[in-house]
Design a protein around this motif. Sequence first.
Motif, mmCIF file in Angstrom:
data_model
loop_
_atom_site.group_PDB
_atom_site.id
_atom_site.type_symbol
_atom_site.label_atom_id
_atom_site.label_comp_id
_atom_site.label_asym_id
_atom_site.label_seq_id
_atom_site.Cartn_x
_atom_site.Cartn_y
_atom_site.Cartn_z
ATOM 1 N N ALA A 72 9.715 -28.989 -35.248
ATOM 2 C CA ALA A 72 10.007 -28.368 -36.542
ATOM 3 C C ALA A 72 9.481 -26.936 -36.593
ATOM 4 C CB ALA A 72 9.384 -29.183 -37.671
ATOM 5 N N LEU A 73 10.222 -26.070 -37.282
ATOM 6 C CA LEU A 73 9.755 -24.725 -37.610
ATOM 7 C C LEU A 73 9.433 -24.696 -39.095
ATOM 8 C CD1 LEU A 73 12.081 -22.185 -35.714
ATOM 9 C CD2 LEU A 73 9.692 -22.767 -35.229
ATOM 10 N N LEU A 74 8.224 -24.250 -39.444
ATOM 11 C CA LEU A 74 7.742 -24.337 -40.813
ATOM 12 C C LEU A 74 7.287 -22.981 -41.341
ATOM 13 C CD1 LEU A 74 5.400 -27.428 -40.217
ATOM 14 C CD2 LEU A 74 7.776 -27.491 -40.974
ATOM 15 N N ILE A 113 14.474 -29.295 -37.069
ATOM 16 C CA ILE A 113 14.397 -29.085 -38.520
ATOM 17 C C ILE A 113 13.705 -27.760 -38.835
ATOM 18 C CG2 ILE A 113 12.209 -30.352 -38.770
ATOM 19 C CD1 ILE A 113 13.327 -31.382 -41.489
ATOM 20 N N ILE A 114 14.206 -27.078 -39.845
ATOM 21 C CA ILE A 114 13.565 -25.864 -40.377
ATOM 22 C C ILE A 114 13.167 -26.167 -41.812
ATOM 23 C CG2 ILE A 114 13.822 -23.416 -40.921
ATOM 24 C CD1 ILE A 114 16.135 -23.319 -38.912
ATOM 25 N N GLY A 139 23.703 -24.408 -45.663
ATOM 26 C CA GLY A 139 23.433 -25.777 -45.282
ATOM 27 C C GLY A 139 22.046 -26.306 -45.570
ATOM 28 N N PHE A 140 21.137 -25.449 -46.055
ATOM 29 C CA PHE A 140 19.804 -25.931 -46.408
ATOM 30 C C PHE A 140 19.886 -26.796 -47.663
ATOM 31 C CE2 PHE A 140 18.498 -22.735 -43.468
ATOM 32 C CZ PHE A 140 17.190 -23.004 -43.113
ATOM 33 N N GLN A 141 19.090 -27.831 -47.685
ATOM 34 C CA GLN A 141 19.007 -28.714 -48.843
ATOM 35 C C GLN A 141 17.684 -28.461 -49.570
ATOM 36 O OE1 GLN A 141 21.508 -30.965 -49.691
ATOM 37 N NE2 GLN A 141 22.672 -30.047 -48.010
ATOM 38 N N ILE A 142 17.730 -28.481 -50.904
ATOM 39 C CA ILE A 142 16.486 -28.365 -51.667
ATOM 40 C C ILE A 142 15.756 -29.702 -51.580
ATOM 41 C CG2 ILE A 142 15.459 -27.999 -53.941
ATOM 42 C CD1 ILE A 142 17.813 -26.183 -54.605
ATOM 43 N N LEU A 320 18.517 -29.764 -41.124
ATOM 44 C CA LEU A 320 18.524 -30.391 -39.799
ATOM 45 C C LEU A 320 19.374 -29.508 -38.887
ATOM 46 C CD1 LEU A 320 18.993 -34.150 -40.766
ATOM 47 C CD2 LEU A 320 16.868 -32.984 -40.112
ATOM 48 N N VAL A 321 18.763 -28.955 -37.865
ATOM 49 C CA VAL A 321 19.457 -28.029 -36.983
ATOM 50 C C VAL A 321 20.406 -28.785 -36.057
ATOM 51 C CG1 VAL A 321 19.173 -26.242 -35.227
ATOM 52 C CG2 VAL A 321 17.519 -26.434 -37.105
#
Length: 321
Positions: A72-74, A113-114, A139-142, A320-321
């Motif tokens: 994951a990238l955070l 995942i980002i 495509g990012f989800q809140i 999800l990448v």
Amino acid sequence: MLSIRACSKMIQCHAVSKDVYHKLLPKAAHAYNSTAFHQRHQHLAEEVIYLVFEDADSKVVGGIIMGKKKDALLSPYSAPFGGFTFLKVPSTSLLQDCIQALRLFAKSQSISIINITLPPSIYSTSHSSMIKEALTYNGFQITYTDINHSFSLNSFQHYLKKVAKGVRKNILKGVRNPNLSFYKCISQQDCYQAYQIIQENRKQNDYPLRLSWEALCNSSEVIPMDCFLVYYESIPIAAAIIFQVTSQIAQVIYWGDLKEYRHLYTMNYLSYQLFEYYQDKITILDIGPSSEHGIPDEGLCTFKERIGCDATEKWTLNILV
């Protein structure tokens, strides 16, 4: 990793060293996006990755610092919020391209995942909204939306006239009480005493205390920290610890009082004194979140609204990448 480049239309995203990132983007959007802060906290991630976005002329337009944990990238990986830094307010199309390039970079690194928590909108209302919309469009989800309260110090001049009648009454009781005093800590010992009050407050209320004294001191090496105490006669009964997050916004990291002195309305008194102290120094006092993972604390919300704070949103998004 430093040689990997990901390109989306006219924008390239690639990793650089910390020193190069700082040279290219010397002015972070806020303290938690600074290279100095990340250097202090790099042990909390498997790797800290400094990403820059370049346009077709190879000019850097912005960047983001992310912590890698497993796949994951955070952003953040150890702060209240993170997000992007741009050299100037980006256009919608530029944001779209940067986010697409970030996704391509993550995919090239086998990231699955980002996760990004944006600053509350008070840090840049239109900018935050634009980034949130660009992320969701791509495509990012809140994941959740937290409530964040803040106080605009421009309104302090008429504060006692506007605040709720009960709060005004409690403040005036405190201000007129000769046994109560407000003190800005000067020494490290005073600051540690403020931390001990917070520690006891969390214990009494069964709240977690996530930052150790050592962690606070570590952060204070790169973010200016103010500590305050409220005394009843010679006894410390309430405290606040505050970070200067931007030139015009300070953030309450912790504040609280001791239960046995709550009949003195110490939190009404403390909040009033803090507003008065900062009124000619900054424009906004960020009181911090009143929810966790999207679940509001009704007591916190009610208290902060009664003392005159405004509620804004702080978004956490992932993909999800």
